[in-house]
Design a protein around this motif. Structure first.
Motif, mmCIF file in Angstrom:
data_model
loop_
_atom_site.group_PDB
_atom_site.id
_atom_site.type_symbol
_atom_site.label_atom_id
_atom_site.label_comp_id
_atom_site.label_asym_id
_atom_site.label_seq_id
_atom_site.Cartn_x
_atom_site.Cartn_y
_atom_site.Cartn_z
ATOM 1 N N GLU A 166 36.345 54.105 78.334
ATOM 2 C CA GLU A 166 37.611 53.411 78.176
ATOM 3 C C GLU A 166 38.051 53.535 76.721
ATOM 4 O O GLU A 166 37.321 54.058 75.876
ATOM 5 C CB GLU A 166 37.458 51.933 78.558
ATOM 6 N N TYR A 167 39.257 53.044 76.439
ATOM 7 C CA TYR A 167 39.763 53.081 75.068
ATOM 8 C C TYR A 167 38.765 52.441 74.118
ATOM 9 O O TYR A 167 38.218 51.388 74.419
ATOM 10 C CB TYR A 167 41.101 52.324 74.999
ATOM 11 N N PRO A 168 38.489 53.079 72.967
ATOM 12 C CA PRO A 168 39.073 54.341 72.477
ATOM 13 C C PRO A 168 38.187 55.563 72.696
ATOM 14 O O PRO A 168 38.360 56.569 72.013
ATOM 15 C CB PRO A 168 39.238 54.053 70.988
ATOM 16 N N GLY A 169 37.219 55.493 73.588
ATOM 17 C CA GLY A 169 36.418 56.666 73.940
ATOM 18 C C GLY A 169 35.349 57.066 72.950
ATOM 19 O O GLY A 169 34.877 58.215 72.977
ATOM 20 N N GLU A 170 34.927 56.152 72.091
ATOM 21 C CA GLU A 170 33.946 56.512 71.070
ATOM 22 C C GLU A 170 32.569 56.817 71.666
ATOM 23 O O GLU A 170 31.854 57.701 71.177
ATOM 24 C CB GLU A 170 33.816 55.397 70.029
ATOM 25 N N PHE A 171 32.166 56.085 72.714
ATOM 26 C CA PHE A 171 30.860 56.343 73.323
ATOM 27 C C PHE A 171 30.759 57.774 73.831
ATOM 28 O O PHE A 171 29.703 58.407 73.744
ATOM 29 C CB PHE A 171 30.596 55.367 74.478
ATOM 30 N N VAL A 196 37.518 59.396 64.776
ATOM 31 C CA VAL A 196 36.923 58.086 65.054
ATOM 32 C C VAL A 196 37.959 57.003 64.762
ATOM 33 O O VAL A 196 38.554 56.960 63.691
ATOM 34 C CB VAL A 196 35.625 57.874 64.241
ATOM 35 N N ASP A 197 38.183 56.138 65.730
ATOM 36 C CA ASP A 197 39.277 55.176 65.678
ATOM 37 C C ASP A 197 39.080 54.125 64.583
ATOM 38 O O ASP A 197 38.013 53.508 64.497
ATOM 39 C CB ASP A 197 39.398 54.469 67.035
ATOM 40 N N GLY A 198 40.102 53.939 63.750
ATOM 41 C CA GLY A 198 40.143 52.819 62.822
ATOM 42 C C GLY A 198 39.250 52.894 61.608
ATOM 43 O O GLY A 198 39.109 51.906 60.885
ATOM 44 N N GLU A 247 30.632 47.800 68.337
ATOM 45 C CA GLU A 247 29.899 48.024 69.595
ATOM 46 C C GLU A 247 29.520 49.490 69.781
ATOM 47 O O GLU A 247 28.505 49.794 70.409
ATOM 48 C CB GLU A 247 30.744 47.575 70.783
ATOM 49 N N GLN A 248 30.331 50.394 69.222
ATOM 50 C CA GLN A 248 30.070 51.818 69.438
ATOM 51 C C GLN A 248 28.741 52.270 68.852
ATOM 52 O O GLN A 248 28.196 53.296 69.265
ATOM 53 C CB GLN A 248 31.210 52.654 68.842
ATOM 54 N N PHE A 249 28.197 51.517 67.883
ATOM 55 C CA PHE A 249 26.948 51.917 67.243
ATOM 56 C C PHE A 249 25.707 51.341 67.938
ATOM 57 O O PHE A 249 24.592 51.820 67.711
ATOM 58 C CB PHE A 249 26.945 51.483 65.773
ATOM 59 N N LEU A 250 25.890 50.319 68.768
ATOM 60 C CA LEU A 250 24.768 49.582 69.336
ATOM 61 C C LEU A 250 23.749 50.441 70.080
ATOM 62 O O LEU A 250 22.540 50.287 69.883
ATOM 63 C CB LEU A 250 25.287 48.470 70.255
ATOM 64 N N LYS A 304 18.258 56.041 60.686
ATOM 65 C CA LYS A 304 18.439 55.953 59.239
ATOM 66 C C LYS A 304 19.887 56.185 58.814
ATOM 67 O O LYS A 304 20.421 55.465 57.960
ATOM 68 C CB LYS A 304 17.525 56.964 58.539
ATOM 69 N N ASN A 305 20.532 57.207 59.384
ATOM 70 C CA ASN A 305 21.909 57.513 58.988
ATOM 71 C C ASN A 305 22.873 56.390 59.358
ATOM 72 O O ASN A 305 23.744 56.015 58.553
ATOM 73 C CB ASN A 305 22.360 58.822 59.641
ATOM 74 N N ILE A 306 22.741 55.849 60.571
ATOM 75 C CA ILE A 306 23.628 54.757 60.974
ATOM 76 C C ILE A 306 23.407 53.541 60.084
ATOM 77 O O ILE A 306 24.364 52.885 59.659
ATOM 78 C CB ILE A 306 23.425 54.400 62.460
#
Length: 320
Positions: free
Chosen positions: A35-40, A85-87, A129-132, A139-141
């Motif tokens: 769903e919006y914005p499709g980051e997953f 990547v949104d925003g 939420e996209q990082f969870l 390490k990078n995140i």
């Protein structure tokens, strides 16, 4: 003492196993959200190592709604993927770059879509939420999200902790367990043209202030410079592009010229091409936009064809 240690282990090992299993389960289903914005979808493609593109498009929402990979691919005869990547400014765009080249073959060319906010760093971790599903022991995140208001240190290391207390999120994950998820992605190769009409975003901004001043983040400037040097070192070609922006929105930014001068300085310093479309005819007609910063689906199609035409002059055609 030894008996105490054994009893302690017997107590904690089941807890650790349960929390890890819960973590993996929650992360698995959260990754399925389309769903919006499709980051997953983009993160999944990265971590599943399914991206093998000749040309990668980086940027914010102005990248993923402006630049159509299929139009570029058909014109250049190269595979193209849009990583917009949104925003977020370049800080999170760079994180996505690091994870992309870590798990996938590096592209020949990276097209960086710039905007007024590329080097202005926000304080909050927008759409965290996209990082969870991907952040545990990553390490990078951790390195590129910890300076934002979002996660505490323990959430990067302790399984399931980052999911606790998030009732709305947990409810949405539970619904994924119950209801069948759509098999169709929100984006296609990281891109989606939005078929929207002009909205009141600019008028609302003007009613609240006479102008907007961009606050350039020195850390983002240094990071962008590092990114260019790193890419040149390994032979990745960098192209900078400022996509169309409605003229009234341009006039609303007080120090717009200062920001563009900075982009131009990167172009001169590193001898890389900078396409600036901010005075293109598209910028003077609302029919191409849904707000002052974003092209609609029609505007995206028109612009992507122009961009493809200009890229053909500098990118050699090659077999897919």
């Amino acid at each position: 003492m030894r008996l105490f240690v054994v009893k302690t282990l017997y107590f904690f090992i089941p807890i650790i196993c349960i929390t890890f299993l819960l973590d993996k389960t929650m992360s698995y289903f959260l990754k399925q959200k389309k769903e919006y914005p499709g980051e997953f979808e983009v993160w999944n493609d990265i971590y599943n190592s399914t991206i093998n593109c000749d040309l990668a498009v980086y940027g914010s929402s102005r990248a993923w709604v402006h630049i159509n990979p299929k139009i570029l691919s058909d014109s250049l005869n190269q595979s193209v993927y849009n990583f917009g990547v949104d925003g977020h400014n370049f800080w999170i765009q760079y994180l996505r770059h690091l994870e992309f080249i870590k798990y996938n073959k590096a592209p020949k060319t990276i097209l960086v879509s710039l905007d007024m906010f590329s080097l202005q760093k926000r304080t909050d971790l927008y759409q965290l939420e996209q990082f969870l599903p991907y952040m545990l022991w990553n390490k990078n995140i951790r390195m590129y999200t910890r300076s934002f208001i979002g996660f505490n240190l323990l959430e990067y290391y302790i399984p399931f902790l980052r999911y606790s207390g998030k009732k709305k999120l947990n409810k949405s994950i539970f619904e994924l367990l119950i209801y069948k998820q759509s098999v169709q992605n929100y984006r296609n190769l990281g891109y989606l043209g939005l078929d929207l009409k002009w909205n009141s975003d600019l008028e609302t901004a003007k009613s609240n202030s006479d102008f907007y001043k961009v606050e350039i983040d020195s850390g983002s400037v240094l990071l962008f410079n590092k990114f260019i040097l790193d890419c040149k070192r390994v032979g990745i070609n960098i192209i900078l592009v400022y996509t169309p922006e409605y003229i009234e929105g341009q006039n609303f930014v007080l120090n717009r010229r200062e920001v563009l001068n900075l982009f131009e300085s990167f172009s001169r310093k590193h001898a890389i091409i900078f396409f600036d479309y901010s005075q293109d005819s598209i910028c003077f007609n609302k029919k191409y936009f849904y707000n002052s910063s974003h092209l609609n689906a029609y505007g995206s199609m028109v612009f992507s064809k122009k961009l493809a035409h200009d890229l053909k002059k500098i990118i050699p055609l090659s077999a897919k």
